[in-house]
Enzyme design. Structure first.
Site, short mmCIF file in Angstrom:
data_model
loop_
_atom_site.label_atom_id
_atom_site.label_comp_id
_atom_site.label_asym_id
_atom_site.label_seq_id
_atom_site.Cartn_x
_atom_site.Cartn_y
_atom_site.Cartn_z
N TYR A 139 0.83 -1.22 0.00
CA TYR A 139 0.00 0.00 0.00
C TYR A 139 0.86 1.26 0.00
CZ TYR A 139 -4.45 -2.28 -0.11
OH TYR A 139 -5.54 -2.99 -0.57
N GLN A 195 -15.63 3.79 -6.58
CA GLN A 195 -15.02 2.62 -5.92
C GLN A 195 -13.53 2.87 -5.71
OE1 GLN A 195 -16.55 -1.27 -7.85
NE2 GLN A 195 -17.17 0.35 -9.25
N VAL A 228 -9.97 4.43 -4.52
CA VAL A 228 -9.46 4.93 -3.25
C VAL A 228 -8.40 6.00 -3.48
CG1 VAL A 228 -9.95 2.74 -2.07
CG2 VAL A 228 -7.70 3.06 -3.12
N ASP A 229 -8.16 6.37 -4.76
CA ASP A 229 -6.99 7.20 -5.09
C ASP A 229 -7.15 8.69 -4.84
OD1 ASP A 229 -8.51 8.12 -7.36
OD2 ASP A 229 -7.71 6.51 -8.61
N HIS A 236 -15.20 2.30 -1.35
CA HIS A 236 -14.19 1.35 -0.86
C HIS A 236 -13.10 2.04 -0.03
CE1 HIS A 236 -15.40 -1.70 -4.22
NE2 HIS A 236 -16.16 -1.81 -3.15
N CYS A 256 -8.49 -1.79 17.37
CA CYS A 256 -9.55 -1.00 18.04
C CYS A 256 -10.28 -0.06 17.08
CB CYS A 256 -8.97 -0.22 19.22
SG CYS A 256 -7.97 1.22 18.74
N GLY A 261 -15.91 2.95 -16.27
CA GLY A 261 -14.64 2.31 -15.94
C GLY A 261 -14.67 1.31 -14.82
N ASN A 285 -17.14 2.38 -21.21
CA ASN A 285 -16.09 1.39 -20.94
C ASN A 285 -15.56 0.91 -22.29
OD1 ASN A 285 -14.67 -1.05 -20.10
ND2 ASN A 285 -15.85 -0.91 -18.20
N GLU A 313 -14.52 -1.91 -22.89
CA GLU A 313 -14.87 -3.34 -23.03
C GLU A 313 -16.27 -3.61 -22.51
OE1 GLU A 313 -11.83 -5.81 -21.28
OE2 GLU A 313 -10.28 -4.59 -22.26
C1 BJW Z 1 -11.57 1.72 -18.64
C2 BJW Z 1 -10.40 2.32 -19.07
C3 BJW Z 1 -10.48 3.68 -19.46
C4 BJW Z 1 -9.95 0.29 -18.53
N1 BJW Z 1 -11.65 4.32 -19.40
N2 BJW Z 1 -12.71 2.36 -18.60
C5 BJW Z 1 -21.23 -12.76 -4.94
C6 BJW Z 1 -22.20 -11.79 -4.81
C7 BJW Z 1 -22.00 -10.72 -3.99
C8 BJW Z 1 -20.81 -10.54 -3.29
C9 BJW Z 1 -19.85 -11.52 -3.42
C10 BJW Z 1 -20.06 -12.61 -4.20
N3 BJW Z 1 -18.97 -13.39 -4.11
C11 BJW Z 1 -18.07 -12.79 -3.31
C12 BJW Z 1 -18.59 -11.66 -2.87
C13 BJW Z 1 -17.90 -10.71 -2.00
C14 BJW Z 1 -16.93 -9.77 -2.66
C15 BJW Z 1 -17.04 -9.76 -4.18
O1 BJW Z 1 -17.77 -9.01 -4.78
N4 BJW Z 1 -16.26 -10.59 -4.85
C16 BJW Z 1 -16.31 -10.69 -6.31
C17 BJW Z 1 -14.93 -10.45 -6.88
C18 BJW Z 1 -16.91 -12.00 -6.68
N5 BJW Z 1 -17.24 -8.47 -2.12
C19 BJW Z 1 -16.80 -8.08 -0.92
O2 BJW Z 1 -16.12 -8.79 -0.21
C20 BJW Z 1 -17.22 -6.71 -0.48
N6 BJW Z 1 -17.80 -6.75 0.81
C21 BJW Z 1 -18.93 -7.43 1.05
O3 BJW Z 1 -19.53 -8.06 0.20
O4 BJW Z 1 -19.36 -7.31 2.35
C22 BJW Z 1 -20.47 -8.11 2.78
C23 BJW Z 1 -19.92 -9.37 3.37
C24 BJW Z 1 -19.00 -9.30 4.39
C25 BJW Z 1 -18.53 -10.46 4.96
C26 BJW Z 1 -18.92 -11.69 4.45
C27 BJW Z 1 -19.84 -11.74 3.40
C28 BJW Z 1 -20.34 -10.56 2.86
C29 BJW Z 1 -16.00 -5.79 -0.38
C30 BJW Z 1 -15.34 -5.58 -1.70
C31 BJW Z 1 -14.06 -4.76 -1.51
C32 BJW Z 1 -13.30 -4.58 -2.81
N7 BJW Z 1 -12.02 -4.05 -2.51
C33 BJW Z 1 -11.14 -3.67 -3.63
C34 BJW Z 1 -9.78 -3.20 -3.05
C35 BJW Z 1 -9.91 -1.81 -2.43
C36 BJW Z 1 -8.64 -1.35 -1.83
C37 BJW Z 1 -7.52 -1.18 -2.83
O5 BJW Z 1 -7.61 -0.36 -3.77
O6 BJW Z 1 -6.53 -1.89 -2.67
O7 BJW Z 1 -11.76 -2.63 -4.39
S1 BJW Z 1 -10.90 -4.98 -4.83
C38 BJW Z 1 -10.91 -3.90 -6.24
O8 BJW Z 1 -12.09 -4.20 -7.05
C39 BJW Z 1 -11.12 -2.48 -5.68
C40 BJW Z 1 -12.07 -1.90 -6.70
O9 BJW Z 1 -12.75 -0.78 -6.15
C41 BJW Z 1 -12.98 -3.08 -7.01
C42 BJW Z 1 -13.71 -2.95 -8.31
O10 BJW Z 1 -12.82 -2.93 -9.39
P1 BJW Z 1 -13.09 -1.96 -10.63
O11 BJW Z 1 -13.03 -0.55 -10.20
O12 BJW Z 1 -14.31 -2.40 -11.33
O13 BJW Z 1 -11.76 -2.22 -11.50
P2 BJW Z 1 -11.45 -3.40 -12.54
O14 BJW Z 1 -10.00 -3.47 -12.73
O15 BJW Z 1 -12.13 -4.66 -12.17
O16 BJW Z 1 -12.15 -2.91 -13.90
C43 BJW Z 1 -11.66 -1.79 -14.58
C44 BJW Z 1 -12.61 -1.48 -15.76
O17 BJW Z 1 -12.18 -0.30 -16.40
C45 BJW Z 1 -12.61 -2.57 -16.84
O18 BJW Z 1 -13.95 -2.90 -17.18
C46 BJW Z 1 -11.89 -1.92 -18.04
O19 BJW Z 1 -12.41 -2.36 -19.29
C47 BJW Z 1 -12.20 -0.46 -17.79
N8 BJW Z 1 -11.21 0.49 -18.34
N9 BJW Z 1 -9.34 1.47 -19.04
C48 BJW Z 1 -12.72 3.69 -19.01
N10 BJW Z 1 -9.33 4.40 -19.91
ZN ZN Z 2 -5.85 0.52 18.49
#
Ligand code: BJW
Ligand code: ZN
Length: 245
Positions: free
Chosen positions: A54, A99, A101-102, A117, A128, A185, A211, A213
């Site tokens: 990080y 979504q 964090v930047d 996020h 804590c 995106g 997007n 894609e």
């Molecule tokens: C362009 C471009 C250009 C390229 N212009 N576009 C089934 C159903 C529901 C939930 C789940 C499930 N199975 C599992 C889950 C849980 C899980 C989840 O969803 N997993 C899936 C992967 C299956 N979710 C969670 O755990 C969430 N919490 C939760 O559900 O709590 C309830 C719970 C708790 C306890 C137990 C059970 C339930 C929390 C999710 C947290 C995600 N965290 C991250 C990291 C954040 C910190 C960090 O930055 O390090 O968040 S992971 C990462 O993915 C980050 C992003 O915000 C997130 C989404 O990604 P994003 O933004 O879509 O990016 P990409 O790379 O995937 O896509 C980029 C897109 O841009 C592409 O389409 C390109 O084509 C496009 N692109 N260039 C425009 N120039």
């Molecule tokens: Zn503490």
């Protein structure tokens, strides 16, 4: 006045030089294991590894500037809020949910994005949960919490962690009450964020996806624009401002 809601993902920051997560070659998850780096279990197993990753992410973001996509979204907020100023969440004409964090939307001038996020720059105690503010980029080990001795971690939402209640409430309010929802995106794979445009559709909104894609959302949306945020958003925002005039 009709309301507009924008949901962004990592793709909007791609043209600022910030890697996305799921890009086939340059995506973070192509090189790094999300179970090691983006889960609470991963942090507890190897806090130094996660902390340093990080700190590296922070150093990349610190060098980045908003691009034409971020700036167009900030311009859209200014145009809509000038026409219908309100401090009341329920009647806001514009809500940005990111979504990412930047922090680049704020840097571009967006006033109060819902950071679904979390925030890369903030920290809190893993034990804590006390807020710990910012930490200098040259600190290579997770600091100890002054209150309880637990380890300080970044205030981002990892897999398996819940979204803050305030962020969920603000996001739901926005998608349930908007007439247009712009989705930019995001791969629409990560829940619950991926459900937000579906809620907007069910509530009768027009959903526009930008997007390069196709995503699982594409077949459901009212309008799909295949292109990058930096290329598409300046023109699309001008069109939306004219529509809302
Ligand atoms: C362009 C471009 C250009 C390229 N212009 N576009 C089934 C159903 C529901 C939930 C789940 C499930 N199975 C599992 C889950 C849980 C899980 C989840 O969803 N997993 C899936 C992967 C299956 N979710 C969670 O755990 C969430 N919490 C939760 O559900 O709590 C309830 C719970 C708790 C306890 C137990 C059970 C339930 C929390 C999710 C947290 C995600 N965290 C991250 C990291 C954040 C910190 C960090 O930055 O390090 O968040 S992971 C990462 O993915 C980050 C992003 O915000 C997130 C989404 O990604 P994003 O933004 O879509 O990016 P990409 O790379 O995937 O896509 C980029 C897109 O841009 C592409 O389409 C390109 O084509 C496009 N692109 N260039 C425009 N120039
Ligand atoms: Zn503490």
């Amino acid at each position: 006045m009709p309301a507009l809601c924008v949901l962004t993902g990592a793709g909007i920051s791609a043209e600022s030089g910030i890697p996305t997560f799921r890009g086939a070659q340059s995506g973070l998850w192509a090189k790094y294991d999300p179970t090691q780096l983006a889960t609470p279990e991963g942090f507890r197993a190897n806090p130094t590894l996660v902390w340093r990753w990080y700190q590296w992410r922070r150093s990349v973001v610190a060098e980045a500037d908003p691009n034409a996509g971020h700036i167009a979204i900030a311009d859209l907020e200014i145009a809509l809020c000038e026409r219908a100023p309100t401090s009341d969440d329920a009647h806001r004409p514009f809500t940005l949910i990111t979504q990412n964090v930047d922090g680049l939307h704020r840097k571009a001038g967006s006033s109060d994005p819902v950071e679904f996020h979390g925030n890369l720059w903030e920290n809190h105690c893993d034990a804590c949960e006390r807020a710990a503010g910012r930490v200098a980029l040259d600190i290579e080990e997770p600091p100890a919490c002054p209150a309880c001795g637990g380890l300080i971690r970044p205030s981002v939402v990892w897999f398996g962690e819940t979204i803050s209640e305030r962020a969920i409430q603000r996001a739901l309010q926005a998608v349930q009450s908007c007439s247009i929802c712009l989705v930019v995106g995001t791969s629409s794979l990560v829940y619950p964020a991926a459900a937000l445009p579906q809620v907007a559709l069910e509530a009768g909104a027009e959903v526009i996806e930008v997007n390069p894609e196709a995503t699982p959302l594409t077949p459901l949306v009212s309008r799909s624009i295949r292109g990058t945020a930096g290329e598409v958003l300046p023109g699309l925002v001008a069109e939306l401002i004219a529509t809302f005039a």
